[in-house]
Scaffold this active site. Structure first.
Site, short mmCIF file in Angstrom:
data_model
loop_
_atom_site.label_atom_id
_atom_site.label_comp_id
_atom_site.label_asym_id
_atom_site.label_seq_id
_atom_site.Cartn_x
_atom_site.Cartn_y
_atom_site.Cartn_z
CB SER A 28 -0.92 0.01 1.23
OG SER A 28 -0.14 0.10 2.41
CE LYS A 29 -2.51 6.35 -2.54
NZ LYS A 29 -3.43 7.51 -2.49
NE ARG A 30 0.43 -0.16 6.13
CZ ARG A 30 1.18 -1.09 6.68
NH1 ARG A 30 2.38 -0.78 7.14
NH2 ARG A 30 0.77 -2.34 6.77
CG HIS A 31 4.24 -1.28 2.35
ND1 HIS A 31 2.94 -1.70 2.21
CD2 HIS A 31 4.70 -1.83 3.49
CE1 HIS A 31 2.62 -2.49 3.22
NE2 HIS A 31 3.67 -2.59 4.02
N GLY A 32 5.56 2.84 0.38
CA GLY A 32 6.35 3.60 -0.60
C GLY A 32 5.65 3.66 -1.93
#
Length: 465
Positions: free
Chosen positions: A240-244
């Site tokens: 997801s976005k929080r992983h980059g």
């Protein structure tokens, strides 16, 4: 049989990294078998689809080197054909008209939630006489799904999977406004395009059971299905976005080469023994669905960077120099100096040895393109103390008349150091600091040879005492 695969993204945003892997596996499978790889833009959701997203998808696939066969197909352009198949299912008795109002459907959902049941259509109009409906009332066309037995899919990755038909309700094929649903459109398009293998994420597995019932209702042969496990982040959670970065365009902006990203995506869920570095032609020769794993793959940025470093060392210097020149204005905050492209091309053999990304490479090459006088970093300033500047002043005079080759310059500087009882490094480091603005660089005598006599002596004089 000619193998025909497809990639069918929705144009609602960028080309997701998971979608890029799906496209890659479809592309490799078709190329391995000498078949065709088709592209379909699933743009039936007109409110969320955009031409900008279509361009981003096409651009991302092109950058990755995943060329498709023929022209991309717009799903929206085939809506009349989709409606025709819905009417055919109606005529065969495998579909029926549903006159439920939005209010009735909302009430069904609320009853299911209140009773703790799965939200499903209750079959209100499944066996009811259409003559009971108010004259001229709008209706949707629903699939008359079997209510007993099982729907079975022999998946080429997941193995045999099955679901009880009582768990699948009568889904809508054609909405009351005449527009087809995704489920219908996908089946019709795959059939008409001659798709032999549907390779997609396992989040579509439930859809496959429903779509198989449409194939059966029309009497069509279904393609072979293969469902890929999803990509997870380093922490094991769904990417997801929080992983980059999620979009292919972001990986390009971060300085990865397309061949490195192809190789990395290939190894996310597919293996060939212990091989890690697999050039594209070798991947085409080896690729098969039997080597695709069932467990989710974990994205590892460190591995990608390491792999990218390998491909950068193998890349053509001219190509890398062009890519670096494109990035230099952002690094420099200004246009590169005249002659920078040639200097960088000549120095690329050393520059690319340590870089992991094109961003690293552009930053490492920037000293070849900066105007005089250079801005010195803190470590260079420390080296160029009073003694260091005096050394630079004196060595400049010693090398001015030397032949301007790396070998001759090294000999001249070495001789200069020996006459003063100094080690070579005690002279070379102040030269490096003055000529590059840094304490670290490629071999300094090669750098001096590439910069040329006038530029090198000018940079030395800028910091001389």
């Amino acid at each position: 049989m000619t193998v025909v695969t497809r990639f069918a993204p929705s144009p609602t945003g960028f080309l997701h990294i998971g979608g890029a892997r799906t496209a890659l596996f479809n592309w490799l499978f078709s190329r391995h078998h000498g078949g065709r790889f088709l592209l379909r833009i699933e743009d039936t959701d007109r409110a969320r689809s955009s031409e900008a997203a279509v361009r981003a998808i096409l651009d991302g696939l092109s950058w990755l080197g995943l060329e498709w066969d023929g022209e991309p197909l717009s799903q929206f352009s085939r809506r009349e054909r989709h409606a025709e198949v819905a009417q055919a299912l109606l005529a065969k008795g495998h579909a029926y008209r549903c006159y439920c109002t939005p209010e009735e459907l909302t009430a069904m959902r609320e009853r299911a939630l209140a009773e703790g049941r799965t939200i499903r259509y209750e079959g209100t109009w499944r066996d009811r006489d259409p003559g009971d409906a108010p004259k001229g009332a709008p209706y949707a066309i629903r699939l008359r799904a079997p209510t007993e037995g099982e729907t079975v899919v022999d998946d080429l990755i997941q193995g045999q999977v099955r679901v009880g038909n009582e768990q699948l309700d009568d889904m809508i094929l054609l909405r009351a406004d005449g527009t087809p649903t995704y489920m219908l459109a996908v089946v019709v398009d795959d059939h008409d395009m001659g798709i032999t293998h549907v390779i997609r994420g396992d989040d579509h597995l439930t859809n496959t059971f429903r779509q198989r019932q449409i194939y059966d209702g029309m009497g069509w042969d279904a393609p072979a299905f293969a469902h890929l496990s999803l990509i997870h982040g380093p922490d094991g959670a769904k990417l997801s976005k929080r992983h980059g970065a999620l979009g292919v365009d972001a990986y390009r902006d971060m300085g990865y080469l397309p061949e490195a990203l192809r190789n990395y995506l290939l190894r996310l869920g597919w293996s060939h023994g212990d091989d890690e570095i697999i050039p594209t032609e070798q991947a085409i020769a080896w690729f098969g669905l039997e080597n695709v794993g069932r467990s989710p793959a974990r994205f590892d940025f460190d591995k990608l960077a390491s792999l990218n470093g390998h491909y950068m060392r193998q890349a053509d210097d001219e190509r890398l120099a062009t890519l670096v020149m494109d990035r230099l204005p952002a690094v420099l905050g200004a246009a590169p100096e005249a002659g920078a492209a040639e200097r960088i091309r000549r120095g690329m053999g050393h520059l690319k040895e340590r870089a992991k990304t094109l961003i690293d490479l552009a930053e490492a090459a920037a000293f070849y393109a900066r105007p005089r006088p250079l801005t010195l970093n803190d470590k260079a300033l420390k080296i160029l103390d009073e003694a260091g500047r005096r050394t630079v002043t004196e060595v400049g005079g010693a090398i001015a008349a030397a032949e301007w080759t790396a070998e001759a310059l090294e000999a001249a500087v070495r001789g200069f150091a020996e006459t003063r009882g100094l080690k070579l490094g005690a002279v070379a480091q102040p030269i490096r600091a003055a000529v590059t603005g840094s304490n670290a660089s490629p071999p300094i005598f090669d750098v001096m040879a590439i910069l040329g006599r006038e530029e090198t002596l000018g940079r030395l004089s800028d910091v001389a005492k």
